[in-house]
Design an enzyme around this catalytic site. Structure first.
Site, PDB file in Angstrom:
ATOM      1  N   SER A   1       0.863  -1.183   0.000  1.00 30.74           N
ATOM      2  CA  SER A   1       0.000   0.000   0.000  1.00 30.74           C
ATOM      3  C   SER A   1       0.896   1.227   0.000  1.00 30.74           C
ATOM      4  O   SER A   1       1.790   1.334  -0.835  1.00 30.74           O
ATOM      5  CB  SER A   1      -0.938  -0.040   1.214  1.00 30.74           C
ATOM      6  OG  SER A   1      -1.812   1.068   1.197  1.00 30.74           O
TER       7      SER A   1
ATOM      8  N   HIS B   1      -2.950  -0.885  -3.271  1.00 30.22           N
ATOM      9  CA  HIS B   1      -4.055   0.069  -3.115  1.00 30.22           C
ATOM     10  C   HIS B   1      -3.872   1.194  -4.128  1.00 30.22           C
ATOM     11  O   HIS B   1      -2.892   1.946  -4.060  1.00 30.22           O
ATOM     12  CB  HIS B   1      -4.061   0.637  -1.695  1.00 30.22           C
ATOM     13  CG  HIS B   1      -4.483  -0.364  -0.669  1.00 30.22           C
ATOM     14  ND1 HIS B   1      -4.502  -0.097   0.679  1.00 30.22           N
ATOM     15  CD2 HIS B   1      -4.914  -1.638  -0.789  1.00 30.22           C
ATOM     16  CE1 HIS B   1      -4.925  -1.161   1.339  1.00 30.22           C
ATOM     17  NE2 HIS B   1      -5.174  -2.105   0.460  1.00 30.22           N
TER      18      HIS B   1
ATOM     19  N   ASP C   1      -4.885  -4.398   6.005  1.00 29.76           N
ATOM     20  CA  ASP C   1      -5.311  -5.209   4.865  1.00 29.76           C
ATOM     21  C   ASP C   1      -4.257  -6.277   4.583  1.00 29.76           C
ATOM     22  O   ASP C   1      -3.065  -5.989   4.513  1.00 29.76           O
ATOM     23  CB  ASP C   1      -5.502  -4.308   3.639  1.00 29.76           C
ATOM     24  CG  ASP C   1      -6.164  -5.053   2.487  1.00 29.76           C
ATOM     25  OD1 ASP C   1      -6.695  -6.152   2.721  1.00 29.76           O
ATOM     26  OD2 ASP C   1      -6.164  -4.518   1.363  1.00 29.76           O
TER      27      ASP C   1
END
Length: 921
Positions: free
Chosen positions: A46, A73, A165
């Site tokens: 991310s 992401h 995540d």
């Protein structure tokens, strides 16, 4: 595949320490791609992930034989240029995934923006994300799919990123006996995601991002190490397996001999692959030398297979049909008891509590009904985590937003279970194989435990559950479990959901084997009790304590009894109603007020408080005693506790009264009256103190209500701020990714700008850029030799700047080009004799918009000088030609005259001939 020999003697390594690579990466393919399968590595990243991905791929050989799938992401509305950026650092092919992309070795696949991705039989599929922006978990989604598709061959990697995540997805990979590699948080730009995986106990290898590829390939080169079938047949290997079980039992106290051997073999193989050990006998030696590896193997065997509302359809069946029937048939004045063995980190237990709470509220039974859920597990660390009730924010993938808002409170680390749900569950460590079970239960949820146990043990546990349940109780099993062979004990309520109802049968309690009998006796000799030698000192101490020592009670600072010594029945008695082990509730009449006062003084003064000659009513009589209350400072284990000692004494006043009541009756009556007054005064003091305490309690209650009101407002504000924080965090992650891409663009533009500057400098063409208002935007070297330009002139109109050009129409021509969009060229001279070809063209942007003009000045002075010289030469030649033409005309005139004279002469033929000859001459 070439393997290197490895010694088993190693130094102790810290938990999850990065492993040293044993095999250097070769430029040839590390894995055979001719086979039907090859390693597929899932990588999640991310914020700060682009830099980590570049470092990771730089250390991967171009012909590694593996495929890498990157889940990042990304901004859903921004065009992704990550494949182009990653292609610059690796020789492998980097592509952005389109739907139904088949994964091939030596390739890198990047998820596109605004998509979820899964894998099925080696083919990548794209799906529209269901969660709103800011709540999407694409890494978890793909890792779960990878675990389902590749099973124990799945490999997950987590790099830099914020949030959590990937944690739930990696738990699924671990459940399937896959392996997890994590970037060292110290080297990560954002350590949220790596730290979440490590805190969850899921990381197998933690290393810097540069070292991770080497770790992955070293692991892949050592699996599969052992063929399970051959392993089970070999006596030597079986012996090594038993040694591992013995080492685990001696280290942890838990016996894994009753677990399925294939399950344990797979976990052992995985640990051997991580440490690059190719023989199980060498691994036994490694375990003997490294106690920390024993702990890691123990944790490996206890990986929790759990999540909120696992198997959604079964939970819907439970909520809609089973629970309403249970609540409807259960007496409202009794607690409904539930047991969840092997609860892991508590998701299953809390899911049950939520479903029961929802049904109670729907039936409007919340006030009259009490649910008591006992959740137990072998892993003490998992139980402690379950007690905290804090879970990562990515549980939103399994828990609906309605339930999150109702039954959870958002905290810094994710979500915490609400107090109403937390109070319904009691967590405790328990080994279901060794410890006694809970009884008088109405519901047992034992999901995904039996599949790890041998069939023999399963046949012992199911009758045990039958014994623990009340008539009509319900058993809830996992999707891969059943009650085969025990149809006389349970009736199926729904085969698909694995819900079973307890049946009345002829099975007696004596026929049930309890956990103490599950583990077989090692030998007959060990079952014979050993006779301990007599210790006279111990026996004497026990006799003195039981016979001659005063009765005493050990309590905490709240007065709850922790330990009782001697006979305390004369001073304490159980209070009527619900069981209460508080000493103030159990004190007999005549002792309660004095005990409360002495206890409070002892806590405040920190030294012993003694009250003498207290009278306690006993069975119609009176017992006189001395009461001693003392706080304990030593030893450390008892610090903060209070010891209360009851010492019986002979009433001196009553003895004297009997001896002299005939002699001094008046004095006795006076003394009695005085004592009664003192007692009355003391009771009044106590009553006053109680009233003051009640007043204080009312004030505290009022203040508490105000604090609760303020707390609710703060909680509401906190929820709004947390929601905003989540949205900001999501946007921040997307901006981080976008920022890295823009930085890469800036680098490209910087290089392009340098190239353009060098090009303009080498062509030696002076160039001036003007905007639509004829203001100077940019000028190149050499332009200041035509216009009097300095760096500070940028932004000034070109008409305000002096020029050496003898070109007064320049400004008009520039405006003409801006209007007609047709370029114009003209030669112009300067005051010092230089000549330039002036070219004015419109300035067009990439969007084909006109944003000014570009004026170029090409020095043509040398050409002009050549032109002037050529013109001079041309004039000289023209004069010479004219002179020659004049001479020819004169000659022609003379010839004409002679011809005329000859015509008039005689002899025409000869004359004509001579005239012609002259004319030709």
């Amino acid at each position: 595949m070439r393997r290197q020999n490895k010694k088993t003697t190693r130094k102790k390594e810290p938990i999850m320490e990065a492993l040293k690579p044993e095999t250097s990466l070769q430029q040839d393919s590390l894995f055979s791609t001719s086979q039907s399968s090859f390693p597929i590595v899932g990588i999640g990243a991310s914020a700060g992930g682009l830099e980590a991905l570049e470092l990771f791929l730089q250390n991967v050989p171009a012909t590694s034989g593996a495929a890498f799938v990157i889940i990042q992401h990304l901004d859903p509305v921004h065009k992704c240029i990550m494949p182009e950026l990653l292609q610059r650092v690796t020789a492998m092919k980097v592509v952005q995934v389109i739907d139904r992309t088949k994964v091939k070795p030596n390739s890198v696949y990047v998820i596109p923006p605004n998509k979820d991705m899964s894998i099925l039989r080696g083919v990548l599929h794209l799906l529209e994300p269901m969660a709103p922006r800011g709540q999407r978990l694409p890494i978890d989604f793909f890792f779960r799919s990878l675990a389902d598709d590749l099973k124990d061959h799945s490999i997950g990697v987590i790099l830099s990123g914020m949030g959590s995540d990937g944690t739930l997805g990696l738990r699924a990979i671990k459940e399937k006996a896959g392996v997890v590699f994590v970037q060292d948080p110290a080297s990560a730009k954002f350590d949220g995601m790596p730290r979440s995986v490590i805190d969850a106990g899921l990381a197998d290898v933690v290393a810097s991002v540069e070292a991770l590829p080497d770790k992955i390939f070293s692991y892949l080169q050592h699996i599969p190490l052992i063929n399970e079938a051959g392993m089970a047949r070999a006596d030597k290997t079986h012996s090594a397996f038993e040694k591992i079980v013995i080492l685990l039992r001696s280290q942890t106290g838990h016996d894994f001999s009753l677990y399925k051997k294939n399950t344990i073999y797979r976990r052992i193989e995985r640990r051997m692959g991580i440490h690059q050990i190719d023989k199980i006998t060498n691994y036994v030696r490694y375990l003997q030398e490294n106690s920390q590896e024993l702990e890691l193997l123990f944790k490996e065997l206890l990986i929790g297979v759990t999540s909120f509302f696992r198997d959604h359809e079964a939970w819907e069946k439970l909520k809609d049909e089973v629970i309403p029937a249970l609540l409807g048939a259960h007496p409202s004045n009794q607690a409904l008891r539930v047991w969840v063995p092997a609860c892991s980190t508590g998701e299953e237990a809390y899911s049950l509590a939520i479903v029961f709470k929802e049904e109670l509220d729907q039936l409007k039974l919340s006030r009259n009904f009490r649910i008591q859920i006992f959740a137990t597990d072998l892993d003490q660390d998992a139980v402690e985590k379950a007690r905290s009730g804090i879970f990562p924010s990515n549980i939103s993938a399994d828990v609906s937003s309605e339930r999150l808002n109702r039954f959870f409170v958002q905290v810094e680390r994710g979500y915490q279970v609400a107090k109403s749900i937390r109070d319904m569950v009691i967590f405790a460590p328990q080994n279901v194989i060794m410890d006694p079970p809970f009884t008088k239960l109405d519901f047992v949820s034992c999901r995904n435990l039996l599949i790890y146990l041998t069939p023999e043990l399963q046949k012992k546990l199911l009758p045990l559950f039958h014994y623990s349940l009340n008539p009509g109780g319900v058993l809830f099993l996992g999707s891969a479990e059943n009650i085969a062979g025990f149809d006389d004990l349970f009736m199926s309520l729904d085969d698909k959901s694995r819900l079973y109802k307890r049946l009345e049968s002829g099975l007696r309690a004596e026929a049930v084997e309890f956990p103490s009998s599950f583990v077989p006796t090692r030998s007959n000799v060990s079952s014979v009790p050993k006779v301990k030698p007599i210790n006279l000192q111990t026996l004497a101490d026990q006799l003195l304590l039981q016979t001659y020592s005063p009765a005493a009670v050990l309590v905490n600072s709240q007065g709850d009894i922790l330990y009782v010594s001697g006979r305390t029945g004369k001073y304490l008695e159980p209070a009527a109603g619900k069981a209460n082990w508080n000493i103030f509730a159990m004190a007999r009449e005549g002792l309660r007020f004095e005990l409360t006062s002495a206890f409070r003084n002892a806590l405040r003064q920190k030294h012993a408080v003694t009250l003498k000659n207290l009278k306690v009513g006993i069975n119609g009589g009176v017992q006189v005693l001395d009461l001693t209350v003392q706080t304990i400072a030593e030893p450390e284990a008892l610090r903060g506790l209070v010891m209360i000692v009851f010492t019986d004494v002979v009433a001196p006043f009553e003895t004297k009264l009997k001896a002299s009541d005939k002699v001094r009756p008046h004095a006795s009556r006076v003394l009695l009256a005085q004592m009664e007054r003192e007692i009355g005064q003391a009771r009044q003091d106590v009553e006053t103190l109680r009233e003051e305490m009640q007043t204080s309690q009312e004030e505290y209650k009022s203040a508490n209500e105000e604090m609760q009101s303020a707390n609710e407002e703060l909680q509401s504000t906190n929820e709004e701020l947390t929601t905003s924080k989540e949205e900001m965090q999501s946007m921040n992650e997307e901006l981080q990714t976008l920022n890295h891409e823009l930085l890469a663009k800036v680098d490209d533009l910087s290089r392009l700008n340098n190239d353009l500057k060098n090009l303009l400098a080498n062509t030696e063409i002076a160039t001036v850029f003007l905007d639509n208002d004829l203001r100077v935007r940019l000028f190149t070297t050499g332009s200041n030799n035509i216009f009097k330009l300095i760096p500070g002139d940028v932004g000034r109109p070109i008409t305000d700047i002096a020029s050496d050009l003898l070109y007064p129409e320049l400004v008009d021509h520039i405006r003409e080009v801006l209007q007609t969009l047709v370029f114009r060229e003209q030669q112009a001279a300067t005051r010092d004799g230089r000549w330039f070809m002036v070219r004015v063209v419109p300035y067009r942007t990439l969007e084909n918009m006109i944003d000014g003009v570009v004026i170029t000045f090409m020095d043509i002075t040398a050409s002009k000088m050549l032109e002037t010289a050529l013109r001079k030469t041309q004039v000289g030649l023209k004069k010479r030609i004219m002179k020659q033409d004049t001479m020819l005309e004169q000659v022609e005139t003379k010839l004409q005259d002679e011809i005329q004279r000859d015509k008039s002469a005689k002899g025409t033929g000869n004359v004509s001939k001579s005239a012609v000859l002259r004319k030709e001459t």
